[in-house]
Design an enzyme around this catalytic site. Structure first.
Site, short mmCIF file in Angstrom:
data_model
loop_
_atom_site.label_atom_id
_atom_site.label_comp_id
_atom_site.label_asym_id
_atom_site.label_seq_id
_atom_site.Cartn_x
_atom_site.Cartn_y
_atom_site.Cartn_z
CB VAL A 1 -4.14 -0.34 5.36
CG1 VAL A 1 -4.60 -1.53 6.16
CG2 VAL A 1 -3.82 -0.75 3.93
CB CYS B 1 -0.92 0.01 1.21
SG CYS B 1 -1.95 1.49 1.30
#
Length: 224
Positions: free
Chosen positions: A52, A12
């Site tokens: 996230v 991410c």
């Protein structure tokens, strides 16, 4: 000082922003990687959006969950001592926040670039990203960072974007940075920064390649 846990995923780019900011500030934290394809129940209870990063802050015997990467970065900047990652001047600070959002817009285009199987969609995304970096080129000064000599949150936002191209460049030259010499120099400078280098695990490149394979990404077909 508050105890911090950062809920993360290894690929991410938004997580990387928070990791870079925490590292630049010298703030200790625990990183907990999860599988976004099989999100644990405890995570879903913490994250209203199911995304996230989530920064869990322990204070007064309770846990507070902060979500959205820019919100987390702003909290880190406002709460912890160390180097300043935002300008002091309110107008310049607002300008930096705007460029952070611009970085998020580039990431949106990148998602399409790395997941599409359609050559026409791929080319449209490639051109859109190149056009956005042309705007960035016009905004950059003498460097070495976005705001000159001082590393800022804008740098923390763009470093994970450039990291994608470290893998993409192994497949094909997408010519995204062909006409942006200042951007190329900025990219190289950020790649050498320790906080940037340590924001991902050693297997990052392998994981990204595997992600491209799983999505049968058109990008991989350019290798031929």
């Amino acid at each position: 000082m508050a105890a911090l846990k950062l809920i993360s995923h290894k690929l991410c780019p938004y997580v990387q922003r928070a990791v870079i900011a925490l590292t630049e500030k010298g703030v200790p934290f625990e990183r907990i990687d999860i599988d976004l394809a099989s999100k644990p129940d405890w995570f879903l209870k913490l994250s209203p959006l199911g995304k996230v990063p989530v920064l869990v802050v322990e204070r007064d015997g309770r846990e507070v969950a902060l979500f959205e990467s820019n919100v987390i970065c702003e909290y880190i900047e406002e709460t912890f001592a160390g180097i300043k990652l935002h300008p002091q001047d309110p107008l310049t600070r607002a300008e930096h926040r705007a460029w952070m959002e611009f970085g998020s817009a580039i990431l949106g285009e990148l998602w399409g670039l790395e997941t599409t199987t359609d050559p026409k969609v791929f080319e449209g995304k490639r051109q859109a990203i190149a056009a956005k970096f042309a705007r960035v080129e016009a905004a950059l000064g003498a460097g070495p960072f976005f705001a000159g000599d001082r590393f800022s949150l804008v740098d923390a936002v763009f470093a994970p974007i450039f990291r994608y191209f470290d893998v993409f460049d192994e497949v094909a030259d997408l010519a995204v940075f062909a006409d942006t010499p200042k951007v190329r120099a900025w990219r190289a400078q950020l790649a050498r920064r320790q906080s940037v280098r340590s924001a991902v695990s050693p297997d990052y490149a392998d994981l990204l390649r595997a992600f491209l394979i799983r999505h049968d990404a058109h990008l991989l077909k350019l290798a031929a």
